[in-house]
Design a protein around this motif. Structure first.
Motif, PDB file in Angstrom:
ATOM      1  N   ARG A   1      48.030  30.209  54.573  1.00 31.06           N
ATOM      2  CA  ARG A   1      47.384  31.496  54.291  1.00 31.06           C
ATOM      3  C   ARG A   1      45.943  31.450  54.746  1.00 31.06           C
ATOM      4  NH1 ARG A   1      48.522  33.630  48.386  1.00 31.06           N
ATOM      5  NH2 ARG A   1      46.382  34.166  48.806  1.00 31.06           N
ATOM      6  N   LYS A   2      45.448  32.554  55.234  1.00 36.07           N
ATOM      7  CA  LYS A   2      44.071  32.600  55.725  1.00 36.07           C
ATOM      8  C   LYS A   2      43.056  32.796  54.608  1.00 36.07           C
ATOM      9  CE  LYS A   2      45.423  33.872  60.230  1.00 36.07           C
ATOM     10  NZ  LYS A   2      45.185  33.071  61.307  1.00 36.07           N
ATOM     11  N   LYS A   3      43.450  33.421  53.487  1.00 43.22           N
ATOM     12  CA  LYS A   3      42.523  33.655  52.387  1.00 43.22           C
ATOM     13  C   LYS A   3      42.555  32.475  51.423  1.00 43.22           C
ATOM     14  CE  LYS A   3      42.607  38.646  52.265  1.00 43.22           C
ATOM     15  NZ  LYS A   3      42.770  39.816  51.421  1.00 43.22           N
ATOM     16  N   PRO A   4      41.380  32.069  50.908  1.00 40.06           N
ATOM     17  CA  PRO A   4      41.379  31.008  49.892  1.00 40.06           C
ATOM     18  C   PRO A   4      41.823  31.554  48.538  1.00 40.06           C
ATOM     19  CG  PRO A   4      39.150  31.776  50.300  1.00 40.06           C
ATOM     20  CD  PRO A   4      40.049  32.500  51.282  1.00 40.06           C
ATOM     21  N   GLY A   5      42.219  30.677  47.657  1.00 42.13           N
ATOM     22  CA  GLY A   5      42.642  31.086  46.314  1.00 42.13           C
ATOM     23  C   GLY A   5      44.145  31.272  46.252  1.00 42.13           C
ATOM     24  N   TRP A   6      44.670  31.280  45.026  1.00 41.65           N
ATOM     25  CA  TRP A   6      46.091  31.443  44.810  1.00 41.65           C
ATOM     26  C   TRP A   6      46.310  32.533  43.778  1.00 41.65           C
ATOM     27  CZ3 TRP A   6      43.729  26.680  44.949  1.00 41.65           C
ATOM     28  CH2 TRP A   6      44.142  25.819  45.973  1.00 41.65           C
ATOM     29  N   LEU A   7      47.360  33.326  43.952  1.00 40.22           N
ATOM     30  CA  LEU A   7      47.770  34.265  42.921  1.00 40.22           C
ATOM     31  C   LEU A   7      48.703  33.512  41.986  1.00 40.22           C
ATOM     32  CD1 LEU A   7      48.472  37.543  44.905  1.00 40.22           C
ATOM     33  CD2 LEU A   7      46.461  36.940  43.558  1.00 40.22           C
ATOM     34  N   VAL A   8      48.398  33.598  40.703  1.00 38.93           N
ATOM     35  CA  VAL A   8      49.167  32.849  39.716  1.00 38.93           C
ATOM     36  C   VAL A   8      49.500  33.744  38.524  1.00 38.93           C
ATOM     37  CG1 VAL A   8      48.209  30.597  40.336  1.00 38.93           C
ATOM     38  CG2 VAL A   8      47.061  31.993  38.625  1.00 38.93           C
ATOM     39  N   PRO A   9      50.644  33.509  37.864  1.00 40.43           N
ATOM     40  CA  PRO A   9      50.932  34.252  36.628  1.00 40.43           C
ATOM     41  C   PRO A   9      50.039  33.727  35.509  1.00 40.43           C
ATOM     42  CG  PRO A   9      52.667  32.670  37.077  1.00 40.43           C
ATOM     43  CD  PRO A   9      51.718  32.616  38.238  1.00 40.43           C
ATOM     44  N   LEU A  10      49.518  34.643  34.706  1.00 35.98           N
ATOM     45  CA  LEU A  10      48.654  34.270  33.587  1.00 35.98           C
ATOM     46  C   LEU A  10      49.245  34.796  32.289  1.00 35.98           C
ATOM     47  CD1 LEU A  10      45.225  35.417  35.062  1.00 35.98           C
ATOM     48  CD2 LEU A  10      46.084  33.092  34.946  1.00 35.98           C
ATOM     49  N   PRO A  11      49.511  33.933  31.320  1.00 36.46           N
ATOM     50  CA  PRO A  11      49.914  34.439  30.012  1.00 36.46           C
ATOM     51  C   PRO A  11      48.677  35.030  29.334  1.00 36.46           C
ATOM     52  CG  PRO A  11      49.788  32.043  29.993  1.00 36.46           C
ATOM     53  CD  PRO A  11      49.494  32.485  31.396  1.00 36.46           C
ATOM     54  N   VAL A  12      48.735  36.309  28.970  1.00 37.97           N
ATOM     55  CA  VAL A  12      47.553  36.989  28.427  1.00 37.97           C
ATOM     56  C   VAL A  12      47.735  37.497  27.003  1.00 37.97           C
ATOM     57  CG1 VAL A  12      46.641  37.633  30.685  1.00 37.97           C
ATOM     58  CG2 VAL A  12      48.193  39.191  29.498  1.00 37.97           C
TER      59      VAL A  12
END
Length: 90
Positions: free
Chosen positions: A6-17
């Motif tokens: 992926r070209k963008k840094p960071g990861w999308l992750v599920p967050l328990p909220v």
């Protein structure tokens, strides 16, 4: 399927909220075999959101890490919020 970086840094992750109520709140001692008999009881399910993991060195102040309680007792929603908006990892 071809794997690519992926070209963008960071990861999308599920967050328990938080939790969403599945039942009304029962009075202390009304639910058999609950952990204690002095606390009101409610059956719930987990609430999830999605977030972007960013390394803390991208943040501008410690307050950007803080979460706060944002419950709606009438709707049976018990959750945490974080109002961080800026895309630190972009």
């Amino acid at each position: 399927m071809e794997w690519r970086v992926r070209k963008k840094p960071g990861w999308l992750v599920p967050l328990p909220v938080g939790y969403g109520a599945l039942t009304e709140v029962f009075g202390p001692g009304e639910v058999v075999s609950a952990r204690d008999e002095t606390t009101p009881f409610c059956f719930v399910e987990s609430l999830y959101s999605i977030g972007q993991w960013c390394s803390p060195h991208h943040l501008q102040s410690p307050s950007e890490l803080l979460w706060y309680v944002d419950n709606d007792m009438e709707k049976g929603v018990y959750r945490l919020n974080n109002d961080y908006q800026r895309s630190a990892c972009a």
